[in-house]
Enzyme design. Structure first.
Site, mmCIF file in Angstrom:
data_model
loop_
_atom_site.group_PDB
_atom_site.id
_atom_site.type_symbol
_atom_site.label_atom_id
_atom_site.label_comp_id
_atom_site.label_asym_id
_atom_site.label_seq_id
_atom_site.Cartn_x
_atom_site.Cartn_y
_atom_site.Cartn_z
ATOM 1 N N ASP A 166 30.449 67.007 -31.114
ATOM 2 C CA ASP A 166 30.297 65.882 -32.039
ATOM 3 C C ASP A 166 30.515 64.509 -31.395
ATOM 4 O OD1 ASP A 166 30.370 68.137 -33.583
ATOM 5 O OD2 ASP A 166 32.071 67.520 -34.808
ATOM 6 N N GLU A 197 31.409 68.983 -42.892
ATOM 7 C CA GLU A 197 32.056 68.328 -41.755
ATOM 8 C C GLU A 197 31.477 66.922 -41.548
ATOM 9 O OE1 GLU A 197 33.259 71.791 -38.660
ATOM 10 O OE2 GLU A 197 31.148 71.257 -38.645
#
Length: 577
Positions: free
Chosen positions: A160, A329
């Site tokens: 990420d 998320e």
């Protein structure tokens, strides 16, 4: 030249210049316990990695104290690559100790390894014979699939993007980084900077694991008015500490994001829900308060604060909206103007073609609660490819722009793609906007101007490993990229059915995971006049020039695509500058 600048920024994993092993003393104390005494003026200990092995636990000891703990897949039979352990940095944590000795206290994991059933003694592991020290690191890139104009970690694993912000002409990208291997582990915030969103410089690892756990995803903001009390223009980072539970912690930087100091009263927010992570902060001007949105299992929680330290719960969002096939998320909350807002919600699994993907919701926000449009019960995907995830935007971007970066991979196979020096890249930067089609609101996605400017304005007649292809479409347009081995990617636009599809089932190397060979298909929400196709060595990203559709897919051809065929359209090819 873009390519040269990129190569000079890359850190080689398998080509370290090592010194003799005379400065490393190895003591095998049991079948599961080895101690290495390193007495050296060298900058690095080079740890040999074999990816098929399980993780071994290393405690770095200096002056009788543990200064770092990490997991590494130490080599048993052979070395796939080396990873650098910076002993200069670790020695600096013990400022009063002038000793040059560091102990590596290693718990060897013999379970679930390639040799767990063998009689190979721990003392005979290849790691102890091949470990070495070094003062220098080569900067050549030896990965055939490493992109030429996409951000990649100089070495190790990346997932990420984190803590994105813009300040004083510099774009700052932090990212989930494993400095000690090309598999997910040892999560830290790696840091890269750019002045043009295309050429990136690795700045090292900015936020490392501590007593609360490893460092998961989060965000960063520029505190222009000194709300937190660390100075005007301080950079405030919020991240998830992942240990025995997931909790939200804060760190601050007074040197424009180069180094961070962790807040002494961490953690800031806690929960009894296991999946509680990825805080994202925005400034909401009407109430003059900071707003924090954080994911909790399959919904989002919103908080507000005046000082970036003390947070008040405001509301929840999620029940009854969008896809709930996986964990929610990496949220983001975007003011698109004219009272329209977009709430970004990444999900894994549950993507339209399996694995991870980015969904979003359109609606309104009043500083306390996000209200989804009545027509937003249906799932809206920001990108219709397999390899677009964890998408978040930069804080403080110029001119109010919403500039986003995705992680360009999929959790189904990210650890298996055919690279080793590094794993994973970011997609090209993209500017987000808002549009309506048939009375429904959508998030538009366009290549950022900086990505367009990376290419020559003069077209050429042939495709190259890194280029942009603009295609004027007709009612049906078929675009095929191929090479001499008949590896190919076929893209089809159909105006009548309002669809665009990309077939990568025969794109090259696909057998590393059964979920990789796939055809992805997207609605175009109207007619497409121009397709913009960004080709790099291991990726193809396609955009409707008007922003109504985006599709991002990885490819791994055994040789670069050098043939372009367009049936029912006209193409121009622009080389990388």
């Amino acid at each position: 030249m873009c390519i040269r600048r990129l190569i000079m920024s890359l850190l080689l994993m398998s080509g370290f210049i090592g010194l003799t092993a005379q400065d490393i003393e190895v003591s095998t104390l049991s079948d599961s316990y080895v101690m290495l005494r390193v007495s050296s003026d060298a900058h690095y200990v080079l740890l040999p990695v074999e990816e098929s092995q399980s993780n071994d636990r290393i405690r770095v000891i200096k002056n009788n104290g543990v200064v770092e703990e990490l997991n590494v897949r130490l080599a048993v039979n052979k070395v796939d690559y080396y990873v650098p352990l910076d002993i200069r940095r670790l020695a600096a944590t013990q400022r009063d100790d002038k000793s040059k000795t560091v102990l590596l206290d290693i718990i060897v994991n013999r379970e679930n390894t390639a040799n767990s059933a063998s009689k190979l003694a721990t003392s005979d592991f290849a790691a102890w014979k091949l470990i070495k020290t070094s003062n220098t690191i080569e900067t050549d890139n030896r990965e055939k699939f490493r992109p030429l104009y996409h951000h990649t970690p100089v070495y190790g694993w990346m997932n990420d993007p984190n803590g994105l912000f813009y300040k004083d002409g510099v774009w700052h990208l932090y990212f989930q980084h494993n400095p000690y291997g090309s598999q997910w582990e040892n999560m830290t915030w790696g840091h890269s900077t750019s002045t043009d969103l295309v050429n990136w410089k690795f700045e090292g690892d900015a936020i490392r694991p501590d007593a609360f756990g490893t460092i998961f995803s989060g965000s960063a903001v520029v505190d222009k008015d000194n709300a937190a009390g660390f100075g005007r223009g301080a950079v405030i980072a919020y991240y998830t500490s992942a240990g025995k539970s997931q909790m939200q912690c804060m760190a601050y930087s007074t040197d424009d994001g180069k180094t961070f100091t962790k807040y002494e009263d961490n953690p800031i927010l806690v929960s009894d829900i296991p999946d509680f992570r990825d805080p994202h902060i925005i400034w909401y001007k009407p109430t003059k308060r900071w707003v924090l949105i954080v994911s909790e299992k399959q919904h989002m929680k919103l908080f507000s604060s005046k000082n970036l330290k003390d947070w008040t719960f405001e509301s929840d969002f999620g029940e009854g909206y969008g896809s709930h096939a996986g964990v929610w998320e990496c949220p983001d909350l975007l003011d698109m103007g004219n009272g329209k807002w977009v709430l970004v919600c990444n999900i894994n699994p549950g993507g339209p073609f399996g694995g991870s993907a980015t969904q979003y919701f359109t609606g309104t926000f009043d500083g306390h609660k996000f209200t989804c449009d009545a027509d937003s019960v249906a799932t809206k995907w920001m990108d219709w490819g397999k390899d677009h995830y964890a998408t978040v935007t930069f804080d403080n971007a110029p001119n109010g722009r919403k500039v986003a970066l995705p992680w360009m991979s999929n959790w189904q196979y990210a650890s298996q793609v055919p690279t080793k020096q590094y794993r994973s890249a970011n997609g090209i930067p993209r500017d987000l906007g808002y549009f309506e089609y048939k009375g429904t609101g959508y998030c538009s996605v366009k290549p950022s101007p900086e990505a367009i400017m990376a290419f020559s304005q003069k077209a050429q007649s042939h495709v190259t490993p890194a280029c942009r292809i603009d295609v004027q479409t007709r009612s049906r347009t078929v675009i095929t990229l191929s090479n001499s081995k008949d590896e190919r990617v076929t893209m089809t636009y159909d105006a009548k059915s309002e669809t665009f599809a990309m077939d990568r089932t025969k794109s090259g190397q696909t057998d590393f995971n059964a979920n990789f060979p796939v055809l992805t298909k997207a609605p175009t929400l109207g007619k497409i006049k121009m397709l913009q196709i960004f080709v790099d060595k291991s990726s193809i990203e396609v955009f409707d020039a008007d922003g109504k559709m985006a599709m991002t897919n990885l490819v791994f051809p055994s040789e670069p695509y050098n043939r372009l065929a367009v049936n029912g359209g006209k193409a121009k090819v622009y080389p990388l500058k």
